[in-house]
Design a protein around this motif. Structure first.
Motif, short mmCIF file in Angstrom:
data_model
loop_
_atom_site.label_atom_id
_atom_site.label_comp_id
_atom_site.label_asym_id
_atom_site.label_seq_id
_atom_site.Cartn_x
_atom_site.Cartn_y
_atom_site.Cartn_z
N LEU A 146 -0.88 3.57 0.05
CA LEU A 146 -1.14 2.61 -1.03
C LEU A 146 -0.34 1.33 -0.87
CD1 LEU A 146 -1.21 5.15 -4.00
CD2 LEU A 146 -3.16 3.83 -3.14
N THR A 147 0.92 1.44 -0.42
CA THR A 147 1.72 0.23 -0.22
C THR A 147 1.22 -0.56 0.98
OG1 THR A 147 3.37 1.55 0.98
CG2 THR A 147 3.79 1.09 -1.33
N ALA B 294 -6.38 -13.15 -8.28
CA ALA B 294 -6.25 -13.28 -6.83
C ALA B 294 -5.60 -12.05 -6.19
CB ALA B 294 -5.42 -14.53 -6.50
N SER B 295 -4.84 -11.29 -6.95
CA SER B 295 -4.10 -10.19 -6.35
C SER B 295 -4.16 -8.91 -7.19
CB SER B 295 -2.64 -10.59 -6.15
OG SER B 295 -2.02 -10.89 -7.39
N TRP B 296 -5.17 -8.80 -8.04
CA TRP B 296 -5.18 -7.64 -8.92
C TRP B 296 -5.32 -6.34 -8.14
CZ3 TRP B 296 -9.21 -4.20 -9.14
CH2 TRP B 296 -10.45 -4.61 -8.60
N LEU C 112 -2.79 -1.31 -6.63
CA LEU C 112 -2.37 -0.39 -5.59
C LEU C 112 -0.87 -0.12 -5.66
CD1 LEU C 112 -4.50 -1.80 -2.63
CD2 LEU C 112 -4.71 0.49 -3.62
N MET C 113 -0.09 -1.15 -5.96
CA MET C 113 1.35 -0.95 -6.08
C MET C 113 1.69 -0.06 -7.27
SD MET C 113 3.16 -2.12 -3.64
CE MET C 113 4.67 -1.65 -4.52
N LEU C 114 0.98 -0.24 -8.38
CA LEU C 114 1.22 0.62 -9.54
C LEU C 114 0.90 2.08 -9.23
CD1 LEU C 114 -0.17 -1.56 -12.48
CD2 LEU C 114 2.22 -0.91 -12.09
N LEU C 115 -0.20 2.31 -8.53
CA LEU C 115 -0.56 3.67 -8.13
C LEU C 115 0.48 4.23 -7.16
CD1 LEU C 115 -4.42 3.28 -7.60
CD2 LEU C 115 -3.26 4.44 -9.49
#
Length: 294
Positions: free
Chosen positions: A83-84, A145-147, A152-155
């Motif tokens: 994910l990261t 632009a980066s949602w 993905l970072m939150l997951l």
């Protein structure tokens, strides 16, 4: 006292190693596919872990421990790295550091859920406030632009917290370095297949920085860092040594600025500080419930 001091020392080394994960991953995904990076880093670390377990003749985990190891593997061997890596194709490593400020909170939440505790309302107040700060920062930076990268970072933070909490609990019975080693071995067949299937079509197009990034996340982020981290948790206490995670965004931002020359805005630093304060507040109100249960 000596054992506690060793726990803090080992935990600090582990946290310091993890601080380089985001910058190293950012460098690696510039030339390497995230799926290949995920499989390769876990495959390399898994082969080394297998050799260590065999050479030191470690006893096989029990069936119930294998189930817990599967949770650890999903969280920190597959989920967080993949994910990261996907997120860092769309956001900078400096931007990702803001989300790492939520990692101790994520670990605490899964620890609470795992142990069946009921923290006081103040815990959830700080938890929600920290989440709101992170999402507010993401929106201010231009969520359209980066949602995908932010989501993905939150997951990634969620699954990593799950893996940390499960691994920390398991390390009490199985041992610190054995937890990550067995989790890597459990994942090894699938990770090797993933690395082979996603093998780069043109190795000559992959620059030296990408290979160095892969080497770092394979040896240090995926294996050596966890050996120090889980050993520190076992020696000094999960709740106490886990506080060292609060320092990780600061070291990560420093590395991103110095090695990758990424811009670290005052807003990033401010939000990181605010999130860390929220995590401290949440942990303060979670610890009494955990201590009472024990």
């Amino acid at each position: 006292m000596g054992k506690t001091s060793s726990g803090w020392g080992n935990g600090f080394i582990g946290m310091l190693i993890f601080s380089g994960s985001m910058p190293a991953t950012r460098v690696a995904v510039m030339d390497l596919d995230p799926l290949f990076l995920t499989g390769a880093r876990a495959g390399i670390a898994g082969l080394l872990a297998l050799c260590a377990l065999l050479l030191l003749r470690q006893q096989f985990p029990t069936p119930s421990q294998w189930r817990s190891l599967a949770v650890v593997a999903v969280g920190v061997v597959l989920g967080f790295p993949l994910l990261t890596a996907l997120a860092l194709q769309q956001v900078t490593s400096a931007h990702s550091m803001v989300f790492l400020g939520m990692l101790p909170l994520s670990t605490a939440i899964f620890g609470v859920l795992r142990d069946g505790e009921r923290p006081r309302p103040s815990f959830w107040f700080f938890s929600l406030l920290g989440s709101a700060l992170v999402m507010g920062f993401a929106a201010a930076q231009g969520l359209s632009a980066s949602w995908r990268g932010d989501l993905l970072m939150l997951l990634a933070i969620a699954v990593c917290g799950m893996g940390y909490a499960e691994g920390a609990k398991l390390s009490r019975a199985l041992g610190g370095w054995q937890v990550i080693s067995w989790a890597l071995v459990l994942s090894l067949p699938a990770m090797l297949v993933l690395a082979v299937v996603q093998w780069p079509a043109n190795l000559a197009a992959v620059g030296a920085p990408a290979w160095l990034g892969l080497a770092y996340v394979s040896l240090f982020s995926m294996l050596i860092g966890f050996m120090f981290w889980y050993r520190g948790l076992a020696q000094g206490g999960i709740a106490a040594v886990g506080q060292l995670q609060l320092l990780q965004p600061f070291f990560g931002l420093a590395l991103a600025a110095s090695l990758l020359h990424e811009a670290v805005s005052p807003g990033m630093v401010g939000v990181t500080l605010a999130v860390i304060l929220c995590v401290i507040g949440a942990k303060k109100f979670a610890q009494p419930a955990l201590a009472t249960a024990r």
